[in-house]
Design a protein around this motif. Sequence first.
Motif, PDB file in Angstrom:
ATOM      1  N   PHE A 232      11.685   2.052   1.593  1.00 34.19           N
ATOM      2  CA  PHE A 232      10.413   2.145   0.851  1.00 34.19           C
ATOM      3  C   PHE A 232      10.124   0.835   0.117  1.00 34.19           C
ATOM      4  O   PHE A 232       8.976   0.414   0.007  1.00 34.19           O
ATOM      5  N   ALA A 233      11.168   0.198  -0.403  1.00 36.41           N
ATOM      6  CA  ALA A 233      10.981  -1.071  -1.109  1.00 36.41           C
ATOM      7  C   ALA A 233      10.478  -2.151  -0.151  1.00 36.41           C
ATOM      8  O   ALA A 233       9.584  -2.938  -0.500  1.00 36.41           O
ATOM      9  N   ARG A 234      11.035  -2.188   1.063  1.00 36.13           N
ATOM     10  CA  ARG A 234      10.569  -3.192   2.036  1.00 36.13           C
ATOM     11  C   ARG A 234       9.111  -2.937   2.423  1.00 36.13           C
ATOM     12  O   ARG A 234       8.329  -3.878   2.579  1.00 36.13           O
ATOM     13  N   ILE A 235       8.747  -1.680   2.578  1.00 36.45           N
ATOM     14  CA  ILE A 235       7.350  -1.348   2.897  1.00 36.45           C
ATOM     15  C   ILE A 235       6.432  -1.788   1.755  1.00 36.45           C
ATOM     16  O   ILE A 235       5.367  -2.380   1.975  1.00 36.45           O
ATOM     17  N   ALA A 236       6.856  -1.528   0.520  1.00 32.96           N
ATOM     18  CA  ALA A 236       6.018  -1.855  -0.650  1.00 32.96           C
ATOM     19  C   ALA A 236       5.773  -3.355  -0.774  1.00 32.96           C
ATOM     20  O   ALA A 236       4.766  -3.767  -1.366  1.00 32.96           O
TER      21      ALA A 236
ATOM     22  N   LEU B 250      -3.132   4.170   1.146  1.00 33.77           N
ATOM     23  CA  LEU B 250      -2.576   3.171   0.223  1.00 33.77           C
ATOM     24  C   LEU B 250      -2.779   1.749   0.749  1.00 33.77           C
ATOM     25  O   LEU B 250      -3.009   0.818  -0.029  1.00 33.77           O
ATOM     26  N   PHE B 251      -2.722   1.594   2.070  1.00 33.57           N
ATOM     27  CA  PHE B 251      -2.827   0.254   2.676  1.00 33.57           C
ATOM     28  C   PHE B 251      -4.249  -0.077   3.124  1.00 33.57           C
ATOM     29  O   PHE B 251      -4.532  -1.220   3.464  1.00 33.57           O
ATOM     30  N   GLY B 252      -5.119   0.910   3.168  1.00 31.29           N
ATOM     31  CA  GLY B 252      -6.509   0.647   3.526  1.00 31.29           C
ATOM     32  C   GLY B 252      -6.857   0.969   4.953  1.00 31.29           C
ATOM     33  O   GLY B 252      -8.017   1.216   5.256  1.00 31.29           O
ATOM     34  N   SER B 253      -5.864   0.956   5.860  1.00 31.96           N
ATOM     35  CA  SER B 253      -6.140   1.293   7.256  1.00 31.96           C
ATOM     36  C   SER B 253      -4.827   1.578   7.974  1.00 31.96           C
ATOM     37  O   SER B 253      -3.749   1.162   7.525  1.00 31.96           O
ATOM     38  N   GLY B 254      -4.938   2.263   9.095  1.00 31.66           N
ATOM     39  CA  GLY B 254      -3.761   2.533   9.900  1.00 31.66           C
ATOM     40  C   GLY B 254      -3.162   1.264  10.474  1.00 31.66           C
ATOM     41  O   GLY B 254      -1.932   1.128  10.564  1.00 31.66           O
TER      42      GLY B 254
ATOM     43  N   LYS C  36       3.481  14.208   8.007  1.00 26.29           N
ATOM     44  CA  LYS C  36       2.767  13.162   8.736  1.00 26.29           C
ATOM     45  C   LYS C  36       3.659  11.952   8.957  1.00 26.29           C
ATOM     46  O   LYS C  36       4.512  11.628   8.136  1.00 26.29           O
ATOM     47  N   MET C  37       3.429  11.242  10.059  1.00 25.81           N
ATOM     48  CA  MET C  37       4.104   9.970  10.258  1.00 25.81           C
ATOM     49  C   MET C  37       3.616   8.977   9.215  1.00 25.81           C
ATOM     50  O   MET C  37       2.464   9.047   8.759  1.00 25.81           O
ATOM     51  N   LEU C  38       4.478   8.017   8.896  1.00 27.96           N
ATOM     52  CA  LEU C  38       4.126   7.066   7.846  1.00 27.96           C
ATOM     53  C   LEU C  38       2.868   6.279   8.184  1.00 27.96           C
ATOM     54  O   LEU C  38       2.100   5.907   7.299  1.00 27.96           O
ATOM     55  N   ARG C  39       2.637   5.990   9.463  1.00 26.03           N
ATOM     56  CA  ARG C  39       1.464   5.198   9.822  1.00 26.03           C
ATOM     57  C   ARG C  39       0.171   5.920   9.446  1.00 26.03           C
ATOM     58  O   ARG C  39      -0.858   5.280   9.221  1.00 26.03           O
ATOM     59  N   SER C  40       0.227   7.255   9.368  1.00 25.84           N
ATOM     60  CA  SER C  40      -0.937   8.027   8.923  1.00 25.84           C
ATOM     61  C   SER C  40      -0.872   8.317   7.432  1.00 25.84           C
ATOM     62  O   SER C  40      -1.866   8.175   6.710  1.00 25.84           O
ATOM     63  N   ALA C  41       0.318   8.708   6.958  1.00 28.65           N
ATOM     64  CA  ALA C  41       0.446   9.116   5.552  1.00 28.65           C
ATOM     65  C   ALA C  41       0.147   7.978   4.594  1.00 28.65           C
ATOM     66  O   ALA C  41      -0.411   8.194   3.499  1.00 28.65           O
ATOM     67  N   LEU C  42       0.500   6.743   4.972  1.00 22.97           N
ATOM     68  CA  LEU C  42       0.335   5.609   4.053  1.00 22.97           C
ATOM     69  C   LEU C  42      -1.007   4.897   4.206  1.00 22.97           C
ATOM     70  O   LEU C  42      -1.274   3.944   3.457  1.00 22.97           O
TER      71      LEU C  42
ATOM     72  N   VAL D  46       0.733  -0.063  10.103  1.00 20.28           N
ATOM     73  CA  VAL D  46       1.588  -0.373  11.253  1.00 20.28           C
ATOM     74  C   VAL D  46       2.169  -1.781  11.107  1.00 20.28           C
ATOM     75  O   VAL D  46       3.357  -2.011  11.356  1.00 20.28           O
ATOM     76  N   ALA D  47       1.346  -2.730  10.669  1.00 20.09           N
ATOM     77  CA  ALA D  47       1.829  -4.098  10.477  1.00 20.09           C
ATOM     78  C   ALA D  47       2.881  -4.151   9.367  1.00 20.09           C
ATOM     79  O   ALA D  47       3.901  -4.851   9.500  1.00 20.09           O
ATOM     80  N   ALA D  48       2.647  -3.410   8.283  1.00 23.19           N
ATOM     81  CA  ALA D  48       3.607  -3.404   7.163  1.00 23.19           C
ATOM     82  C   ALA D  48       4.938  -2.768   7.578  1.00 23.19           C
ATOM     83  O   ALA D  48       6.010  -3.260   7.232  1.00 23.19           O
ATOM     84  N   LEU D  49       4.847  -1.679   8.343  1.00 21.82           N
ATOM     85  CA  LEU D  49       6.072  -1.012   8.796  1.00 21.82           C
ATOM     86  C   LEU D  49       6.862  -1.927   9.731  1.00 21.82           C
ATOM     87  O   LEU D  49       8.096  -1.998   9.638  1.00 21.82           O
ATOM     88  N   ALA D  50       6.161  -2.628  10.606  1.00 23.92           N
ATOM     89  CA  ALA D  50       6.843  -3.552  11.527  1.00 23.92           C
ATOM     90  C   ALA D  50       7.536  -4.659  10.736  1.00 23.92           C
ATOM     91  O   ALA D  50       8.695  -5.010  11.004  1.00 23.92           O
ATOM     92  N   ALA D  51       6.841  -5.204   9.758  1.00 24.30           N
ATOM     93  CA  ALA D  51       7.424  -6.280   8.944  1.00 24.30           C
ATOM     94  C   ALA D  51       8.618  -5.775   8.133  1.00 24.30           C
ATOM     95  O   ALA D  51       9.551  -6.536   7.839  1.00 24.30           O
ATOM     96  N   ALA D  52       8.577  -4.486   7.766  1.00 23.17           N
ATOM     97  CA  ALA D  52       9.667  -3.895   6.971  1.00 23.17           C
ATOM     98  C   ALA D  52      10.813  -3.395   7.834  1.00 23.17           C
ATOM     99  O   ALA D  52      11.836  -2.955   7.296  1.00 23.17           O
ATOM    100  N   GLY D  53      10.629  -3.430   9.153  1.00 21.61           N
ATOM    101  CA  GLY D  53      11.684  -2.951  10.038  1.00 21.61           C
ATOM    102  C   GLY D  53      11.796  -1.441  10.060  1.00 21.61           C
ATOM    103  O   GLY D  53      12.873  -0.896  10.302  1.00 21.61           O
TER     104      GLY D  53
END
Length: 309
Positions: free
Chosen positions: A290-294, A260-264, A251-257, A268-275
């Motif tokens: 993964f550390a930047r996403i966390a 853990l994040f509560g919503s898609g 799965k793409m991270l936007r779906s797989a995570l 998406v916002a976390a991935l954008a902020a993490a680059g």
Amino acid sequence: MTVTLLGPVEIRDLAERAGVRPTKTLGQNFVLDGGTVRKIVRQAGVEPGMRVVEVGPGLGSLTLGLLEAGADVVAVEIDPVLARLLPGTVAAHAGLRPDGTAPDEPAVLRDAAGDPRLTVVLRDALQVTELPGPPPRALVANLPYNVSVPVLLTFLQRFASLEHGLVMVQAEVADRLAAPPGSRTYGVPSAKAAWYADVRRTATVGRSVFWPAPNVDSALVRLDRREPPTTSATREQVFAVIDTAFAQRRKMLRSALAPLFGSGEAVVAALAAAGVDAQARGETVDVAGFARIAEHLPRDGAGHGTVEP
């Protein structure tokens, strides 16, 4: 100190006299070949006087190789029969003598100068939270196949004094530990091991050097401790992201995570902020990613990663 390594005949005789039969339950495959033992010790970078922790010494083949190189060894053995057999084997082949003033466990053997050279701890390696004596600088082990990754990650987590290590594991596990992002075998063990160390596979070991011969090849893995990625996230948070990302590997991270994040949208916002590309999959993200996403996990949703694969 003169050390004599164990040969194939001695190992089988030793096991027979002690009533030891290797068990698959404990993942026991004993090394018969002295050349392989010396290769492990050489690639581990063991120096005289270095404190080394060995997990699963078994009948003592690698223990003697470490002592021959001048290491001071603390050996952690889960099998009580083997743990009690080891001091006698080392006494006979390395000239060490039991410390009569020490308690029965852990057993301590000293050299002619009275220095402790071998300490045998009877315990499950996964349950060990502290070790007797000086902190170990190196982990050198022929790890049981069934627990190799949990043991390795647990020791890297619990013993910050470990500067490097050389472990023999199933070849497939070696590939997974050393895999870079984007490779077919990159996964949870690769990403978590990369948190602690630079990891590389150094050699393949054939089945014929073991007794009993396993059904798979083995390989040597060298680890050199390094600082984890600079991040405001905790190790537990980073490992929670890794666990979740690979729980649904394709799965793409936007779906797989999303769980853990509560919503898609939050992912998406976390991935954008993490680059990190929202369409990326976990298999393409390195441990720093993964550390930047966390760092963007919701405050009430930070999970707890494990050291297990």
